[in-house]
Write an enzyme that holds these catalytic residues in place. Structure first.
Site, PDB file in Angstrom:
ATOM      1  N   ARG A  82       1.206  -1.237  -0.167  1.00 31.32           N
ATOM      2  CA  ARG A  82       0.493   0.101  -0.268  1.00 31.32           C
ATOM      3  C   ARG A  82       0.839   1.243   0.038  1.00 31.32           C
ATOM      4  NH1 ARG A  82      -4.164  -0.347   4.232  1.00 31.32           N
ATOM      5  NH2 ARG A  82      -2.917   0.351   6.111  1.00 31.32           N
ATOM      6  N   LYS A 184      -2.078   6.106   1.218  1.00 35.45           N
ATOM      7  CA  LYS A 184      -2.344   6.934   2.995  1.00 35.45           C
ATOM      8  C   LYS A 184      -1.154   7.975   2.887  1.00 35.45           C
ATOM      9  CE  LYS A 184      -2.970   4.651   6.985  1.00 35.45           C
ATOM     10  NZ  LYS A 184      -4.423   4.627   7.189  1.00 35.45           N
ATOM     11  N   GLU A 220     -16.110   6.483   3.800  1.00 38.64           N
ATOM     12  CA  GLU A 220     -15.753   5.598   4.760  1.00 38.64           C
ATOM     13  C   GLU A 220     -16.353   6.976   6.125  1.00 38.64           C
ATOM     14  OE1 GLU A 220     -10.998   5.016   5.548  1.00 38.64           O
ATOM     15  OE2 GLU A 220     -11.448   6.231   2.682  1.00 38.64           O
TER      16      GLU A 220
HETATM   17  C1  LIG Z   1      -5.078   3.436   7.604  1.00 40.85           C
HETATM   18  C2  LIG Z   1      -6.885   4.043   7.493  1.00 40.85           C
HETATM   19  C3  LIG Z   1      -7.651   2.883   7.404  1.00 40.85           C
HETATM   20  C4  LIG Z   1      -7.466   1.867   7.915  1.00 40.85           C
HETATM   21  O1  LIG Z   1      -6.615   1.199   7.032  1.00 40.85           O
HETATM   22  P1  LIG Z   1      -6.345  -1.042   8.134  1.00 40.85           P
HETATM   23  O2  LIG Z   1      -5.432  -0.926   7.185  1.00 40.85           O
HETATM   24  O3  LIG Z   1      -7.470  -1.758   8.468  1.00 40.85           O
HETATM   25  O4  LIG Z   1      -5.349  -0.200   8.855  1.00 40.85           O
HETATM   26  C5  LIG Z   1      -9.720   3.011   6.688  1.00 40.85           C
HETATM   27  N1  LIG Z   1      -9.322   4.339   6.150  1.00 40.85           N
HETATM   28  C6  LIG Z   1      -8.258   5.500   6.453  1.00 40.85           C
HETATM   29  C7  LIG Z   1      -8.357   6.286   5.261  1.00 40.85           C
HETATM   30  C8  LIG Z   1      -7.108   5.053   6.725  1.00 40.85           C
HETATM   31  O5  LIG Z   1      -6.165   5.812   6.545  1.00 40.85           O
END
Ligand SMILES: *Cc1c(COP(=O)(O)O)cnc(C)c1O
Length: 341
Positions: A82, A184, A220
């Site tokens: 990722r 991210k 989300e």
């Molecule tokens: C990090 C994150 C998540 C959760 O991801 P995981 O890999 O399950 O920890 C969900 N949404 C956003 C916007 C994130 O930055």
């Protein structure tokens, strides 16, 4: 190795300096040999790319102790993959996936005294990140970068069991269609701070973001993906190119389909259908699953049938299965639990 003398079970989710961090610099078009260092400070030029145009991205994962005393982490290769996507989108050099996993292992081994003991519910949180370190003034990518992994012990997310939360439908948007919602990047969080603090001031735990183009579909929250359960037990997760692909969500969907024999739908979810669901929750590395009790849509409350007392039975089953796999009590897919020492 003697463990640090900390009250593991009551640690907050805050930074605490540990003994070592992993650092690798990208200079003259290539990665230099990475190493563990003791200095937690970074000294940079005031004009470094990270300060001017936020050329930075990050990851988050946990190392923890299993019942047999091993120290493990969960699917670190997924975080590496990722981060690769984040770096490519932000014009940053990719830190190779294999070396990334090795670097996570090195940081954990060097800080083994900071890995909480089995049963404390606490973990050693790893924060891999990359920043642009060379000067930029015109809007362009920097030339030099630093990849770093810091480690810090954090307590259990829910100190007294997972209580359902109340969230609100947000008026502000998180990620534009064809924007950067799927990576991210720190910039996605900087712009969410105003809105999350406003939500907290008004008594809500999180913001439910809608798709900005039509404002009819669930995306989300600021930092977690949604899980919904239909009345017939089907697991439903929203699909959109601007949702960050949560590793917890993808793991839960796999467990639901391949281990629990559940039906799973990964598709667009309309806000208007949420009232028909039996259960709702948020998922991410920190909490695994947080149950949602109510969703406030501009004063109109959508109350999930699972109520405000506890997590609904289907999400609870998913939670127990995934945390059982993580703890080494349930056999999961090959490679999910990554042994470090
Ligand atoms: C990090 C994150 C998540 C959760 O991801 P995981 O890999 O399950 O920890 C969900 N949404 C956003 C916007 C994130 O930055």
């Amino acid at each position: 190795m003697e463990k640090k003398n900390l009250d593991w079970g009551s640690l907050p989710f805050d930074y605490m300096k540990t003994d070592y961090r992993f650092v690798a610099n990208y200079v003259d078009g290539k990665w230099e040999e990475g190493k563990l260092i003791e200095d937690p400070n970074i000294v940079l030029s005031e004009c470094a790319g990270v300060f001017q145009y936020c050329q930075a991205c990050f990851e988050g994962l946990k190392a923890y102790t299993t019942e047999d005393g091993s120290i493990v982490c969960f699917r670190p290769d997924m975080n590496a993959e990722r981060m690769k996507d984040s770096c490519e989108r932000l014009r940053m050099p990719v830190f190779p996936v294999d070396e990334y996993v090795k670097a996570c292992e090195e940081v954990v081994r060097a800080n083994a005294a900071w890995v909480p003991p089995f049963g404390s519910g606490a973990s050693l949180y790893l924060r891999p990140f990359m920043i642009a370190t060379s000067d930029v003034l015109g809007v362009k990518s920097a030339k030099n970068f630093q990849f770093r992994i810091l480690a810090t012990p954090v307590g259990p997310y829910f100190k007294g069991g997972a209580k359902p939360i109340v969230i609100r439908v947000s008026d502000l948007d998180r990620a534009a269609p064809r924007g950067t919602g799927h990576i991210k990047a720190g910039l996605n969080y900087a712009m969410s701070l105003y809105n999350i603090e406003d939500a907290h001031d008004k008594g809500f735990s999180e913001n439910l973001y809608l798709d900005p183009a039509t404002r009819t579909k669930v995306e989300e929250t600021g930092g977690a993906n949604f899980l919904f359960v239909k009345k017939d037990g089907t697991l439903v997760t929203p699909k959109s190119d601007s949702i960050l692909p949560s590793i917890t969500r993808r793991s839960l969907c796999y467990v639901a389909e391949h281990m629990l024999g559940m039906k799973v739908e990964h598709r667009e979810v309309l806000l208007s259908e949420v009232a028909d669901f039996a259960e709702a929750g948020l998922c991410g590395t920190a909490a695994v699953i947080s149950p949602i009790g109510k969703i406030n849509d501009h004063g109109k409350e959508i109350c999930l049938p699972s109520g405000m007392e506890k997590m609904g039975p289907v999400l609870q089953k998913l939670y127990d299965t995934l945390t059982g796999i993580q703890a080494g009590k349930i056999e999961g897919p090959e490679g999910w639990v990554h042994k470090i020492m």
